[in-house]
Design a protein around this motif. Structure first.
Motif, PDB file in Angstrom:
ATOM      1  N   ARG A 193     -15.467  -1.714  28.744  1.00 34.53           N
ATOM      2  CA  ARG A 193     -15.864  -1.302  27.396  1.00 34.53           C
ATOM      3  C   ARG A 193     -16.961  -0.247  27.440  1.00 34.53           C
ATOM      4  O   ARG A 193     -16.956   0.716  26.665  1.00 34.53           O
ATOM      5  N   ASN A 194     -17.904  -0.416  28.352  1.00 29.95           N
ATOM      6  CA  ASN A 194     -19.002   0.537  28.472  1.00 29.95           C
ATOM      7  C   ASN A 194     -18.496   1.927  28.846  1.00 29.95           C
ATOM      8  O   ASN A 194     -19.118   2.941  28.512  1.00 29.95           O
ATOM      9  N   ASN A 195     -17.351   1.962  29.551  1.00 32.00           N
ATOM     10  CA  ASN A 195     -16.761   3.244  29.931  1.00 32.00           C
ATOM     11  C   ASN A 195     -15.769   3.773  28.897  1.00 32.00           C
ATOM     12  O   ASN A 195     -15.152   4.813  29.112  1.00 32.00           O
ATOM     13  N   GLY A 196     -15.601   3.030  27.803  1.00 26.05           N
ATOM     14  CA  GLY A 196     -14.798   3.552  26.705  1.00 26.05           C
ATOM     15  C   GLY A 196     -13.441   2.912  26.507  1.00 26.05           C
ATOM     16  O   GLY A 196     -12.686   3.333  25.621  1.00 26.05           O
ATOM     17  N   VAL A 197     -13.096   1.900  27.301  1.00 25.64           N
ATOM     18  CA  VAL A 197     -11.812   1.219  27.117  1.00 25.64           C
ATOM     19  C   VAL A 197     -11.906   0.282  25.910  1.00 25.64           C
ATOM     20  O   VAL A 197     -12.864  -0.489  25.782  1.00 25.64           O
ATOM     21  N   VAL A 198     -10.935   0.355  25.016  1.00 30.53           N
ATOM     22  CA  VAL A 198     -10.866  -0.567  23.884  1.00 30.53           C
ATOM     23  C   VAL A 198     -10.022  -1.767  24.310  1.00 30.53           C
ATOM     24  O   VAL A 198      -8.840  -1.620  24.635  1.00 30.53           O
ATOM     25  N   ILE A 199     -10.628  -2.956  24.345  1.00 33.89           N
ATOM     26  CA  ILE A 199      -9.930  -4.173  24.763  1.00 33.89           C
ATOM     27  C   ILE A 199      -9.636  -5.014  23.531  1.00 33.89           C
ATOM     28  O   ILE A 199     -10.532  -5.299  22.730  1.00 33.89           O
ATOM     29  N   ARG A 200      -8.382  -5.415  23.369  1.00 29.63           N
ATOM     30  CA  ARG A 200      -7.985  -6.226  22.221  1.00 29.63           C
ATOM     31  C   ARG A 200      -7.420  -7.546  22.750  1.00 29.63           C
ATOM     32  O   ARG A 200      -6.333  -7.575  23.320  1.00 29.63           O
ATOM     33  N   HIS A 201      -8.192  -8.628  22.561  1.00 29.75           N
ATOM     34  CA  HIS A 201      -7.796  -9.947  23.073  1.00 29.75           C
ATOM     35  C   HIS A 201      -6.894 -10.679  22.075  1.00 29.75           C
ATOM     36  O   HIS A 201      -6.866 -10.377  20.886  1.00 29.75           O
ATOM     37  N   ASN A 202      -6.176 -11.694  22.602  1.00 31.58           N
ATOM     38  CA  ASN A 202      -5.352 -12.580  21.781  1.00 31.58           C
ATOM     39  C   ASN A 202      -4.357 -11.821  20.905  1.00 31.58           C
ATOM     40  O   ASN A 202      -4.160 -12.143  19.730  1.00 31.58           O
ATOM     41  N   GLU A 203      -3.741 -10.821  21.476  1.00 35.81           N
ATOM     42  CA  GLU A 203      -2.777 -10.011  20.727  1.00 35.81           C
ATOM     43  C   GLU A 203      -1.401 -10.060  21.389  1.00 35.81           C
ATOM     44  O   GLU A 203      -1.295 -10.089  22.617  1.00 35.81           O
ATOM     45  N   GLU A 204      -0.364 -10.077  20.569  1.00 34.76           N
ATOM     46  CA  GLU A 204       1.013  -9.956  21.029  1.00 34.76           C
ATOM     47  C   GLU A 204       1.682  -8.838  20.242  1.00 34.76           C
ATOM     48  O   GLU A 204       1.320  -8.590  19.085  1.00 34.76           O
ATOM     49  N   TYR A 205       2.617  -8.169  20.858  1.00 32.44           N
ATOM     50  CA  TYR A 205       3.257  -7.085  20.124  1.00 32.44           C
ATOM     51  C   TYR A 205       4.371  -7.624  19.233  1.00 32.44           C
ATOM     52  O   TYR A 205       5.070  -8.570  19.580  1.00 32.44           O
ATOM     53  N   ALA A 206       4.493  -7.012  18.049  1.00 36.93           N
ATOM     54  CA  ALA A 206       5.607  -7.300  17.162  1.00 36.93           C
ATOM     55  C   ALA A 206       6.700  -6.261  17.350  1.00 36.93           C
ATOM     56  O   ALA A 206       7.892  -6.573  17.245  1.00 36.93           O
ATOM     57  N   LYS A 207       6.276  -5.020  17.649  1.00 38.81           N
ATOM     58  CA  LYS A 207       7.236  -3.931  17.822  1.00 38.81           C
ATOM     59  C   LYS A 207       6.608  -2.833  18.665  1.00 38.81           C
ATOM     60  O   LYS A 207       5.434  -2.516  18.519  1.00 38.81           O
ATOM     61  N   ILE A 208       7.396  -2.269  19.564  1.00 42.94           N
ATOM     62  CA  ILE A 208       6.979  -1.095  20.328  1.00 42.94           C
ATOM     63  C   ILE A 208       8.013  -0.002  20.040  1.00 42.94           C
ATOM     64  O   ILE A 208       9.195  -0.158  20.361  1.00 42.94           O
ATOM     65  N   GLU A 209       7.552   1.067  19.429  1.00 44.21           N
ATOM     66  CA  GLU A 209       8.450   2.131  18.983  1.00 44.21           C
ATOM     67  C   GLU A 209       8.120   3.451  19.662  1.00 44.21           C
ATOM     68  O   GLU A 209       7.015   3.989  19.498  1.00 44.21           O
ATOM     69  N   GLY A 210       9.053   3.969  20.435  1.00 41.23           N
ATOM     70  CA  GLY A 210       8.875   5.261  21.069  1.00 41.23           C
ATOM     71  C   GLY A 210       9.245   6.397  20.131  1.00 41.23           C
ATOM     72  O   GLY A 210      10.303   6.356  19.497  1.00 41.23           O
ATOM     73  N   ARG A 211       8.362   7.375  20.037  1.00 40.41           N
ATOM     74  CA  ARG A 211       8.613   8.524  19.184  1.00 40.41           C
ATOM     75  C   ARG A 211       8.573   9.796  20.025  1.00 40.41           C
ATOM     76  O   ARG A 211       8.200   9.764  21.197  1.00 40.41           O
ATOM     77  N   ASP A 212       8.931  10.912  19.408  1.00 38.31           N
ATOM     78  CA  ASP A 212       8.923  12.178  20.137  1.00 38.31           C
ATOM     79  C   ASP A 212       7.519  12.572  20.586  1.00 38.31           C
ATOM     80  O   ASP A 212       7.341  13.164  21.646  1.00 38.31           O
ATOM     81  N   ASP A 213       6.521  12.218  19.782  1.00 36.32           N
ATOM     82  CA  ASP A 213       5.145  12.630  20.074  1.00 36.32           C
ATOM     83  C   ASP A 213       4.261  11.505  20.582  1.00 36.32           C
ATOM     84  O   ASP A 213       3.047  11.673  20.748  1.00 36.32           O
ATOM     85  N   GLY A 214       4.829  10.327  20.838  1.00 36.44           N
ATOM     86  CA  GLY A 214       4.010   9.229  21.330  1.00 36.44           C
ATOM     87  C   GLY A 214       4.673   7.880  21.158  1.00 36.44           C
ATOM     88  O   GLY A 214       5.888   7.779  20.973  1.00 36.44           O
ATOM     89  N   VAL A 215       3.868   6.825  21.196  1.00 37.74           N
ATOM     90  CA  VAL A 215       4.365   5.450  21.079  1.00 37.74           C
ATOM     91  C   VAL A 215       3.501   4.692  20.074  1.00 37.74           C
ATOM     92  O   VAL A 215       2.266   4.761  20.122  1.00 37.74           O
ATOM     93  N   LEU A 216       4.162   3.986  19.175  1.00 38.22           N
ATOM     94  CA  LEU A 216       3.472   3.141  18.205  1.00 38.22           C
ATOM     95  C   LEU A 216       3.678   1.683  18.592  1.00 38.22           C
ATOM     96  O   LEU A 216       4.812   1.240  18.808  1.00 38.22           O
ATOM     97  N   LEU A 217       2.575   0.948  18.706  1.00 33.02           N
ATOM     98  CA  LEU A 217       2.641  -0.493  18.963  1.00 33.02           C
ATOM     99  C   LEU A 217       2.075  -1.219  17.750  1.00 33.02           C
ATOM    100  O   LEU A 217       0.956  -0.932  17.310  1.00 33.02           O
ATOM    101  N   GLU A 218       2.857  -2.124  17.212  1.00 33.02           N
ATOM    102  CA  GLU A 218       2.396  -2.973  16.115  1.00 33.02           C
ATOM    103  C   GLU A 218       2.194  -4.381  16.658  1.00 33.02           C
ATOM    104  O   GLU A 218       3.074  -4.929  17.331  1.00 33.02           O
TER     105      GLU A 218
END
Length: 467
Positions: free
Chosen positions: A228-253
């Motif tokens: 975290r001190n180096n800038g990584v955003v850590i999100r605990h206790n999370e599961e993905y509902a959807k991973i969507e690949g797009r032309d310009d990137g990836v959206l994770l819900e």
């Protein structure tokens, strides 16, 4: 059936487990063949796992060291490297490893066969070569060491050019500005360190309450803090509902409702055994739901002349342990059983930035077991060698029995932790009273060294022992 090429033993897979088995069998006088599905020897360890990821980590670590050193960081702009540039170093290491490992088979007269193997019956294999031709091979005994691959959940499109696993990420062609890493196990945390060291924005998605929960809590927390001190955003206790690949990137819900977008996504959550193509049902073997085989203490499957080692049998799923398993399985194959077993305490090496390594019990385990223990600590920032090398982040923690002074656990955080741990491991393995924290107090260490941390930690711990 076509005429079969006969061998005493056939090993399937040339990773550490397969190599260990083949070398031991050959040195004991067996006619041995090793079958490798890929075009080069070395297995997943050499080509997609341990070697490339640690080579990448080394390059990034040196880059960070360069940019933070007052000796070199004279300009106002830090030196930058792309992922593609650091891959070149990894490729050079892989080539050296393949050349070295190939020489082992040649030197020991092990026949190397490239192709995909499948069982025809209990003593025959059919191998489909890269050109499509097929050959049949016969052996009295077999060792399965086919390793594992990243797990692919069916609802994630890994054919999308911006969605990667820990194997395909090594083919990353562009230089991402941001990345989502789903899975905060050892692989996920290591790649979070690597990409953040390249100035890439990192979202690390963890399905659990804390990072690497098998670690001593103090060191798990230390890793979280430094990421975290180096800038990584850590999100605990999370599961993905959807991973969507797009032309310009990836959206994770996430199931909690968060929407995270990045240039690409690395899925690093779980592994599956490479078992499907072997057709093991032909010989009466049934893998578990993770594609792994069950074995006994001698690495023998339920088929008496078929053995299995490495990731294909699960825990501990370490390259170091797999090589030993291969040697032990070969011994059992020849002698009926293996007298030597894996050491009870296997060191854990986690090549994050900073590095982590541990062996033995954690504080939480000792407390739960009502063991009267004490703690000795050495902070790297107090060591002359660490000050010289400007490696001030980190510490060594010794856990020892308050009465007998027996060392019960060692935990190290910081640069070269995976090297430092082996000094303590050697003492923990001593028998007949040789495992004692007094060793570090009464031994003269080279000065200045990082090893001196053991003396500092030992004295610190003994000073805490209540009279």
């Amino acid at each position: 059936m076509a005429k079969a090429h006969p061998f005493d033993s056939i090993v399937i897979g040339s990773g550490p487990g397969g190599e260990g088995a083949a070398m031991m069998l050959a040195k004991r006088g067996q006619r041995v063949a090793i079958i490798e599905a890929e075009s080069r020897l070395g297995g997943g360890c050499t080509h997609w796992g341990t070697i490339p990821s640690k080579a990448l980590r080394h390059s990034v670590s040196r880059l960070i060291e360069f940019n933070s050193s007052p000796l070199f960081s004279q300009s106002t702009l830090p030196r930058r490297l792309t992922f593609k540039e650091i891959l070149k170093h990894a490729d050079s290491v892989i080539r050296k490893q393949v050349k070295l490992r190939s020489s082992f088979y040649e030197r020991n007269d092990v026949t190397v066969i490239h192709g995909t193997a499948e069982f025809i019956d209990e003593h025959h294999l059919q191998v489909t070569h890269p050109d499509g031709s097929k050959d049949t091979f016969q052996a009295k005994n077999f060792v399965i060491a086919t390793g594992s691959r990243p797990y692919h959940p069916p609802d994630v499109d890994f054919s999308h050019p911006r969605i990667y696993d820990s194997d395909s990420v090594l083919n990353l062609a562009h230089d991402p500005k941001s990345i989502i890493i789903f899975g905060a196990g050892v692989i996920g945390c290591e790649y979070a360190s690597i990409f953040r060291g390249l100035a890439c924005k990192v979202d690390l998605i963890n399905m659990r309450e804390r990072l690497l929960s098998f670690l001593d809590t103090e060191f798990s927390d230390a890793l979280s803090y430094h990421l975290r001190n180096n800038g990584v955003v850590i999100r605990h206790n999370e599961e993905y509902a959807k991973i969507e690949g797009r032309d310009d990137g990836v959206l994770l819900e996430t199931k909690s409702g968060k929407r995270i977008f990045a240039d690409c996504l690395l899925y690093a959550n779980g592994r599956s055994g490479n078992i499907e193509k072997l057709n093991v049902d032909k010989i009466g073997l049934t893998p578990n739901y993770r594609g792994q085989l069950e074995v006994d203490d001698n690495y023998r499957t339920t088929v008496k002349h078929v053995y299995a080692v490495g990731d294909i049998i699960g825990y501990p799923s370490l390259a170091s342990a797999a090589y030993d398993q291969g040697r032990f399985a070969a011994t059992a194959l020849l002698d009926g059983e293996c007298e030597t077993k894996l050491v009870s305490d296997i060191p854990t090496g986690i090549y994050t930035i900073p590095e982590i390594s541990s062996i033995g019990a954690t504080e939480e385990e000792l407390t739960a077991a009502n063991v009267p223990y004490e703690v000795g600590r050495a902070q790297f920032k107090h060591l002359a060698r660490a000050q010289i090398a400007d490696s001030l982040v980190g510490s060594l923690k010794l856990l020892f029995h308050r009465d007998t002074k027996e060392i019960l656990g060692i935990h190290c955080f910081g640069e070269r932790a995976s090297e430092i741990i082996h000094i303590g491991q050697a003492i923990m393995e001593q028998k007949d009273g040789g495992n004692t924290i007094d060793y570090f107090v009464n031994t003269t260490f080279n000065y200045p060294t990082m090893a001196e941390a053991y003396r500092v930690a030992a004295l610190n711990g003994l000073n805490r022992v209540a009279p």
